[in-house]
Design an enzyme around this catalytic site. Structure first.
Site, PDB file in Angstrom:
ATOM      1  N   LYS A  19       0.835  -1.212   0.000  1.00 34.88           N
ATOM      2  CA  LYS A  19       0.000   0.000   0.000  1.00 34.88           C
ATOM      3  C   LYS A  19       0.869   1.261   0.000  1.00 34.88           C
ATOM      4  CE  LYS A  19      -2.745   0.974   3.758  1.00 34.88           C
ATOM      5  NZ  LYS A  19      -2.556   2.323   4.334  1.00 34.88           N
ATOM      6  N   GLY A  91      -4.746   8.250   5.759  1.00 32.10           N
ATOM      7  CA  GLY A  91      -3.796   9.191   6.355  1.00 32.10           C
ATOM      8  C   GLY A  91      -2.619   9.434   5.420  1.00 32.10           C
ATOM      9  N   ARG A 119      -7.932  12.285  12.870  1.00 31.67           N
ATOM     10  CA  ARG A 119      -6.492  11.982  12.935  1.00 31.67           C
ATOM     11  C   ARG A 119      -5.663  13.279  12.941  1.00 31.67           C
ATOM     12  NH1 ARG A 119      -5.233   7.024   9.135  1.00 31.67           N
ATOM     13  NH2 ARG A 119      -3.290   7.115  10.328  1.00 31.67           N
ATOM     14  N   GLN A 166       4.957   9.222   7.368  1.00 35.97           N
ATOM     15  CA  GLN A 166       4.064  10.193   6.736  1.00 35.97           C
ATOM     16  C   GLN A 166       4.562  11.613   6.973  1.00 35.97           C
ATOM     17  OE1 GLN A 166       0.058   9.202   7.962  1.00 35.97           O
ATOM     18  NE2 GLN A 166       0.145   7.226   6.918  1.00 35.97           N
ATOM     19  N   ASP A 311       2.061  -1.291  11.952  1.00 33.59           N
ATOM     20  CA  ASP A 311       0.748  -1.708  11.436  1.00 33.59           C
ATOM     21  C   ASP A 311       0.458  -3.184  11.706  1.00 33.59           C
ATOM     22  OD1 ASP A 311       0.410   0.860  10.551  1.00 33.59           O
ATOM     23  OD2 ASP A 311       1.054   0.438   8.504  1.00 33.59           O
ATOM     24  N   LYS A 338      -4.280   5.952  14.876  1.00 35.36           N
ATOM     25  CA  LYS A 338      -4.447   5.304  13.571  1.00 35.36           C
ATOM     26  C   LYS A 338      -5.933   5.352  13.199  1.00 35.36           C
ATOM     27  CE  LYS A 338      -0.069   4.312  13.160  1.00 35.36           C
ATOM     28  NZ  LYS A 338       0.759   5.013  12.196  1.00 35.36           N
TER      29      LYS A 338
HETATM   30  O1  SPQ Z   1      -2.617   5.657   5.472  1.00 34.47           O
HETATM   31  P1  SPQ Z   1      -3.004   5.299   6.867  1.00 34.47           P
HETATM   32  O2  SPQ Z   1      -4.490   5.405   7.019  1.00 34.47           O
HETATM   33  O3  SPQ Z   1      -2.275   6.099   7.904  1.00 34.47           O
HETATM   34  O4  SPQ Z   1      -2.617   3.751   7.048  1.00 34.47           O
HETATM   35  C1  SPQ Z   1      -1.880   3.000   8.036  1.00 34.47           C
HETATM   36  C2  SPQ Z   1      -2.453   1.535   7.951  1.00 34.47           C
HETATM   37  O5  SPQ Z   1      -2.658   0.851   8.962  1.00 34.47           O
HETATM   38  O6  SPQ Z   1      -2.609   1.082   6.818  1.00 34.47           O
HETATM   39  C3  SPQ Z   1      -1.952   3.544   9.460  1.00 34.47           C
HETATM   40  F1  SPQ Z   1      -3.068   3.602   9.968  1.00 34.47           F
HETATM   41  O7  SPQ Z   1      -0.510   2.847   7.656  1.00 34.47           O
HETATM   42  C4  SPQ Z   1       0.466   3.908   7.704  1.00 34.47           C
HETATM   43  C5  SPQ Z   1       1.546   3.556   8.717  1.00 34.47           C
HETATM   44  O8  SPQ Z   1       1.031   3.351   9.996  1.00 34.47           O
HETATM   45  C6  SPQ Z   1       1.067   4.017   6.325  1.00 34.47           C
HETATM   46  C7  SPQ Z   1       2.345   4.765   6.306  1.00 34.47           C
HETATM   47  C8  SPQ Z   1       2.899   5.226   5.009  1.00 34.47           C
HETATM   48  O9  SPQ Z   1       2.542   4.672   3.942  1.00 34.47           O
HETATM   49  O10 SPQ Z   1       3.745   6.128   5.040  1.00 34.47           O
HETATM   50  C9  SPQ Z   1       3.091   5.005   7.440  1.00 34.47           C
HETATM   51  C10 SPQ Z   1       2.618   4.631   8.790  1.00 34.47           C
HETATM   52  O11 SPQ Z   1       2.072   5.787   9.418  1.00 34.47           O
HETATM   53  P2  SPQ Z   1       3.020   6.824  10.212  1.00 34.47           P
HETATM   54  O12 SPQ Z   1       2.088   7.885  10.728  1.00 34.47           O
HETATM   55  O13 SPQ Z   1       3.647   6.031  11.307  1.00 34.47           O
HETATM   56  O14 SPQ Z   1       3.988   7.354   9.274  1.00 34.47           O
END
Ligand code: SPQ
Length: 425
Positions: A19, A91, A119, A166, A311, A338
């Protein structure tokens, strides 16, 4: 949900594309010159939200099934969006695109679903504002809707209080458009797909320890991307094979980038019988993973490994219930922000199944070995909760019902089909 798993899970599965990498392929493809071909693209709802946002900004994206072509508009070629940009449940879409939108010559607004609305966005508003961006939370609550009026940005060095890919990616993408160098230091290394892909697209990126830096660029160049299978999706079948007696499963072409492989490390520490075959190490590393039912031991999971398995923690918490001894998860407060408050939701749902589990400020304590029983599981519309508890349901007495289980469409639309394939009478 009742499955007949008397003989365990058997066979092989090719899980859908990663993803995080699928999102980034569309984003960089959209602002590159030329066409980007993405193979094994994840057609989950989150990545479709990213496609929809760039389509609204005049980027032509075509393709069927899991091969898509992104006809890039060039670094400065995005168009004023025809409508509000709907990031859905994602997110990643919201935070990463914010970095790009901050440097465009138009104003845009991003919205999302009820989960996304709660969020935290302060984590990107603050550094992007330091770069000169005009980015505001429309309701003043540091959440979406976000309104962004693009302008010329200046490179910064940002010490991020959270290990978040992110946050890092949002700043690095803004840094492509900024004067000078932009760098981000995080408390622990988060997934590095943005850095790897930016380098492939021709940006000057460097990484040292937990710092990643990028120079402003004039142009990026479209690429061919082969997306490896998503380790976060493989995690469910990995866990299923470990806990259901008699199981042996092969997971084909799984991404094992070191910034994402924390669950594999933890499973090995717990005593899992798992091996790699057909290892590929260039670009985004991947391998086939062979996993067999194993006797597991509790472990402590804390510190720098947390971002490498963030995750997968819902699935790991379930796994810990089937291990001997105590599992302690610490330093994982990020789980609270999350798609749901994953600490609370895991603890509530595992308690409903009869587990011996305790919530802590930044994680949980699980005393394994107590048999689980069927229950009504509230997924809170969180895909990772729905899938983790579907696996828990395989190895407990009685029936389990998962509410709103269609939320698996966010990251793994074929989840229930693939699960059934591995279950033989
Ligand atoms: O995109 P989203 O909704 O934040 O998705 C999640 C998931 O479980 O699929 C988190 F809820 O994954 C994020 C992950 O936790 C995807 C991601 C990325 O693609 O950069 C990074 C992680 O989040 P973060 O805030 O730790 O950078």
């Amino acid at each position: 949900m009742i499955y007949n798993i008397k003989k365990g899970l058997h066979g092989e599965i090719t899980v859908p594309g990663d993803k995080s990498i699928s999102h980034r392929g569309v984003m960089l493809g959209a602002i590159a010159s030329g066409t980007t071909e993405i193979n094994n693209f994840l057609r989950g709802a989150d990545c479709l939200s990213t496609i929809a946002c760039f389509s609204k900004m005049g980027v032509e994206i075509e393709g069927t099934h899991d091969r898509i072509l992104v006809h890039g508009n060039g670094l400065r070629g995005l168009k004023t969006p025809r409508q509000i940009l709907d990031c859905g449940n994602s997110g990643t879409t919201t935070r990463l695109i914010s970095g790009i939108l901050s440097a465009q010559n138009f104003t845009s607004t991003m919205v999302g679903d009820s989960s996304l609305k709660s969020r935290p966005m302060r984590r990107i508003i603050k550094p992007l504002s330091q770069m000169g961006a005009n980015i505001t939370s429309v309701l003043g609550n540091d959440c979406v809707p976000l309104r962004i009026s693009g302008c010329q940005l200046t490179g910064i060095h940002y010490a991020s209080p959270v290990a978040s890919a992110q946050v890092k990616s949002s700043i690095l993408l803004a840094g492509l458009y900024a004067d000078g160098e932009t760098s981000v230091t995080e408390p622990a290394l988060s997934r590095n797909h943005t850095e790897l892909m930016l380098s492939a697209f021709g940006a000057k990126v460097s990484s040292s320890g937990t710092t990643a830096s990028v120079q402003g660029v004039k142009e990026l160049y479209g690429q061919k991307i082969d997306v490896p299978g998503d380790i976060s999706s493989a995690a469910y079948f990995l866990a299923a094979a470990l806990i259901v007696p008699g199981s042996e499963v092969v997971l084909r072409n799984v991404g094992i980038n070191h910034t994402r492989d924390g669950m594999l490390t933890v499973c090995k520490q717990m005593g899992a019988n798992l091996t790699y075959e057909n290892l590929k190490i260039s670009g985004e590393p991947c391998a086939d993973i062979v996993v067999r039912h194993s006797e597991l031991q509790g472990v402590t999971i804390e510190g720098e490994i947390i971002p490498r398995l963030i995750d997968e923690l819902p699935m790991i918490a379930v796994l810990a219930c089937f291990a001997k001894g105590t599992t302690v998860i610490r330093d994982a407060a990020e789980l609270k922000v999350k798609e749901s408050n994953r600490i609370r939701v895991i603890v509530d749902n595992l308690s409903a199944m009869g587990a011996d589990i305790e919530e802590t400020d930044d994680g949980m304590i699980i005393r394994g070995g107590k048999p689980l029983h069927g229950a009504v599981i509230d997924s809170h519309n969180d895909h990772r909760i729905a899938m983790s508890f579907s696996i828990a349901a395989l190895n407990c007495e009685g029936e389990t019902t998962i509410t709103r289980k269609d939320c698996v469409n966010i990251s793994y639309p074929r989840f229930y089909i693939d699960l059934k394939k591995l279950i033989r009478d």
